[in-house]
Design a protein around this motif. Structure first.
Motif, PDB file in Angstrom:
ATOM      1  N   ASP A 105     -19.267  27.408 -42.009  1.00 54.30           N
ATOM      2  CA  ASP A 105     -20.552  28.870 -42.280  1.00 54.30           C
ATOM      3  C   ASP A 105     -21.131  28.963 -43.290  1.00 54.30           C
ATOM      4  O   ASP A 105     -22.164  29.649 -43.559  1.00 54.30           O
ATOM      5  N   GLU A 106     -20.482  29.148 -44.569  1.00 56.45           N
ATOM      6  CA  GLU A 106     -20.681  29.608 -46.448  1.00 56.45           C
ATOM      7  C   GLU A 106     -21.864  29.356 -46.156  1.00 56.45           C
ATOM      8  O   GLU A 106     -22.754  29.548 -47.317  1.00 56.45           O
TER       9      GLU A 106
ATOM     10  N   GLU B 189     -24.469  30.423 -44.918  1.00 59.10           N
ATOM     11  CA  GLU B 189     -24.755  31.673 -44.774  1.00 59.10           C
ATOM     12  C   GLU B 189     -25.382  31.788 -46.445  1.00 59.10           C
ATOM     13  O   GLU B 189     -26.677  32.797 -47.177  1.00 59.10           O
TER      14      GLU B 189
END
Length: 688
Positions: free
Chosen positions: A628-629, A632
């Motif tokens: 997810d990071e 993002e």
């Protein structure tokens, strides 16, 4: 038993595992309040062994001392993380001149020999070893301008300490090359303590390894890595204090260092059966020996020096055909054949033979004697077991039937310390015939906790079983006692009286074992039955370099192992994975509760395509960033149904190290939560 009269210069080397509550104990006191002294029956067996083994042959002690230069003045090596990576003093009780009735006398002899600590000269002016800094030896071969380092130990800290000792004693020279003899962690994990990766990358320092090294160094312990690490509690006695009643030795060394384990990929690969190479003026002939002690392994001969490096193929012990922490069963016959090749190719003229463990052998006659003893022991193990198997002896009988020839039993180099005759003989049957004994009753057996209640009921319940168990224990019939008490413990896991009695039985069996792997397994079983699994007792595992070295396909394979098929149900989806910086493409497909992958393809109608640089994917694998990071941060791009990725996360199980092996020992949560796509570290392959 004459163990100590030739050991004036051998000082104690020992391991204080950072992950273990173990500390060394006073020789006369048991570390466990529930622990028992050796029984009269055990003492009798130990005394008989003292009178039957060839203790008059003290050549190993002479060779273990030969060439001693110096030992450091410190007793501990600290890890970068602040824990003790290596503690010399915790085994010092072995050097007090006492014979222990709780230790097989042959094992005590080996444990004393492995107390060698410091810098040793193998060949004047050319070959040196630092011993007692880790499970393995680190070897320094002097070239024209610097050191060629063979097998830089398990940990950066112990390897760096060894290099410092060498430079202090022999003059400071640069490391000009590194050789990995094989793919187990105690032979490469300390590489960052002797060489800088930038010097390797620039080509200034070659790192030489056998063909297949990287594949096996990384992959050998991925698929079942969590189970292997848990089983290390047994084979390596992770929870056992260093004590006459606990951990004594690991046969090829004291134990493994608890430090910073790294890996720098080799830059020179030995591919042929034999390859000659000159490095910094030193001529070497490499002999590839795949399928022996490791899937990728090689010996080295120095023809100008008449020196033979036997890697871990020939040490002071018969090794594991099956290693108890878990590994693929090895080929005893191939092992024997490769030793024979080395014997006839190099052993006819070698004047010194040294290896990655234990001590060198000197003189051609002595070298050939040891090579033949080990060749014949592996060869007879294979052939003798199959001789019996072809007459109907099964895997469940072979360990009680197969015997090593008497002539080999009286040669120290043919004793089974790291392996055991019992579990190695079963391994040979398993290699050729598998685990089934051909009796239909054992083909699809009940699980122990399902079958045990019936046995207990038929024996009249717990009370008569415990009574009979005590009777058998008092009579020294320990294996009969474990048969009935093990059933009771499975049927009644909370019955502490039964667990304590079974622990007493395991303990006496453990005291009688020559192999520390088998000894540790019984004593560790006793410890866990009595005390359960302490919180936080986790063995040191492989570091980030190992995860970084994993191929993307291997990582995807292990995601398939972690998939919970029940959570997946009948869900189906297809994911394309692209790593543009390495030009890799994969199709990952979920169907029928199985997560599969294939390299070199892309699905036309994939539900989701993930594009991420391999370098950024490595951060996800190592847990330094989540997927997810990365999304993002714009380092990973999704094209398609992003919910597919969320679904996959929810289907992945995190394996916990603290699962219960023995009933009622209270499996503990020993593994912290981590990002779903993080790769758990592989198991530590130290010791083979």
């Amino acid at each position: 038993m004459r163990l100590l009269n030739t050991l004036a210069i051998l000082t104690g080397a020992a391991l204080a595992l950072a992950h273990s509550p173990a500390v060394s104990q006073e020789a006369g006191s048991h570390f466990d309040p529930k622990g028992k002294m050796p029984s009269p029956q055990t003492v009798k067996i130990i005394e008989q062994l003292r009178g039957s083994l060839p203790f008059e042959d003290e050549r190993d002690f002479e060779e273990a001392q030969r060439g001693f230069i110096a030992a450091p003045d410190y007793r501990q090596i600290m890890a970068e993380a602040g824990n003790v990576a290596w503690d010399m003093a915790s085994y010092d009780w072995l050097l007090q001149g006492q014979d222990f009735d709780s230790i097989h006398p042959s094992l005590q002899r080996q444990a004393v020999l492995n107390m060698a600590y410091g810098l040793y000269e193998v060949l004047p002016g050319k070959i040196y070893q630092v011993r007692g800094f880790d499970l393995a030896n680190i070897t320094f071969v002097k070239g024209d301008t610097g050191w060629i380092v063979f097998d830089p130990l398990t940990a950066k800290e112990t390897a760096a300490a060894a290099l410092q000792l060498v430079n202090e004693q022999l003059g400071e020279f640069p490391v000009v090359a590194v050789v990995y003899s094989h793919s187990h962690a105690d032979h490469f994990g300390g590489v960052r303590g002797v060489v800088d990766e930038a010097d390797v990358s620039s080509g200034d320092v070659p790192v030489i390894a056998p063909v297949g090294f990287m594949d096996h160094a990384v992959s050998e312990n991925i698929y079942a890595g969590n189970a292997m690490n848990r089983r290390m509690f047994m084979q390596y006695g992770v929870l056992l204090p260093r004590s006459p009643f606990g951990h004594v030795d690991q046969s090829i060394g004291k134990n493994t260092a608890a430090g910073n384990l790294g890996l720098i990929a080799p830059t020179v690969i030995i591919k042929d059966d034999f390859e000659e190479m000159t490095v910094d003026g030193v001529r070497m002939i490499f002999q590839n020996t795949p399928g022996t002690e490791a899937p990728a392994e090689m010996n080295t001969y120095f023809p100008d020096l008449k020196a033979f490096w036997a890697a871990e193929n020939i040490t002071g012990t018969i090794h594991n055909i099956y290693t108890l922490r878990g590994a693929l069963v090895r080929d005893a016959l191939e092992w024997s054949k490769q030793i024979n090749v080395a014997l006839y190719r190099f052993g006819q003229e070698a004047e010194v033979m040294f290896s990655a463990h234990t001590w060198p052998r000197f003189g051609n006659e002595r070298i050939q004697e040891v090579m033949r003893a080990q060749r014949d022991t592996y060869g007879h193990l294979n052939n003798g077991v199959l001789h019996l198997a072809n007459q109907g002896v099964t895997i469940n009988e072979i360990h009680n039937v197969y015997k090593v020839p008497e002539s080999l039993q009286h040669q120290w180099a043919a004793r089974s310390y790291h392996g055991s005759v019992e579990h190695n003989s079963r391994a040979v049957v398993n290699r050729y015939l598998g685990y089934w004994d051909a009796n239909p009753a054992t083909l699809i057996p009940l699980s122990p906790d399902d079958s045990a209640p019936l046995y207990v009921e038929m024996m009249g319940g717990a009370e008569p079983i415990i009574a009979k168990g005590r009777e058998l224990y008092e009579a020294g019939e320990y294996k009969l006692a474990q048969e009935i008490l093990n059933k009771l413990v499975y049927a009644e896991p909370t019955n502490q009286e039964a667990k304590d009695l079974l622990a007493d039985v395991f303990e006496q069996i453990g005291y009688q074992q020559e192999s520390p792997s088998v000894r540790n397994s019984f004593l560790a079983g006793a410890y866990e039955l009595r005390n359960g699994i302490p919180a936080g007792a986790t063995p040191n595992s492989a570091g980030p370099d190992i995860v970084r070295g994993m191929g993307t396909a291997l990582w995807l394979d292990f995601l398939g192992v972690r998939l919970d098929s029940e959570k997946a149900g009948d869900r189906e989806f297809t994911i394309n994975l692209v790593t543009p910086d390495t030009d890799e493409e994969f199709v990952v497909e979920l169907s029928n509760g199985a997560l599969t992958n294939i390299a070199g393809f892309q699905a036309e109608n994939a539900d989701l395509t993930i594009t991420i640089a391999r370098a950024d994917l490595v951060d996800v694998m190592m847990g330094t960033a989540s997927m997810d990071e990365q999304i993002e941060a714009g380092k990973a791009a999704l094209d398609g149904d992003a919910n597919v990725l969320e679904e996959l996360k929810g289907m992945l199980v995190q394996f916990d190290l603290g699962f219960e092996i023995l009933p009622g020992t209270g499996g503990a949560d020993l593994t912290p939560d981590m990002n779903p796509f993080r790769q758990p570290p592989p198991a530590d392959t130290s010791g083979g």
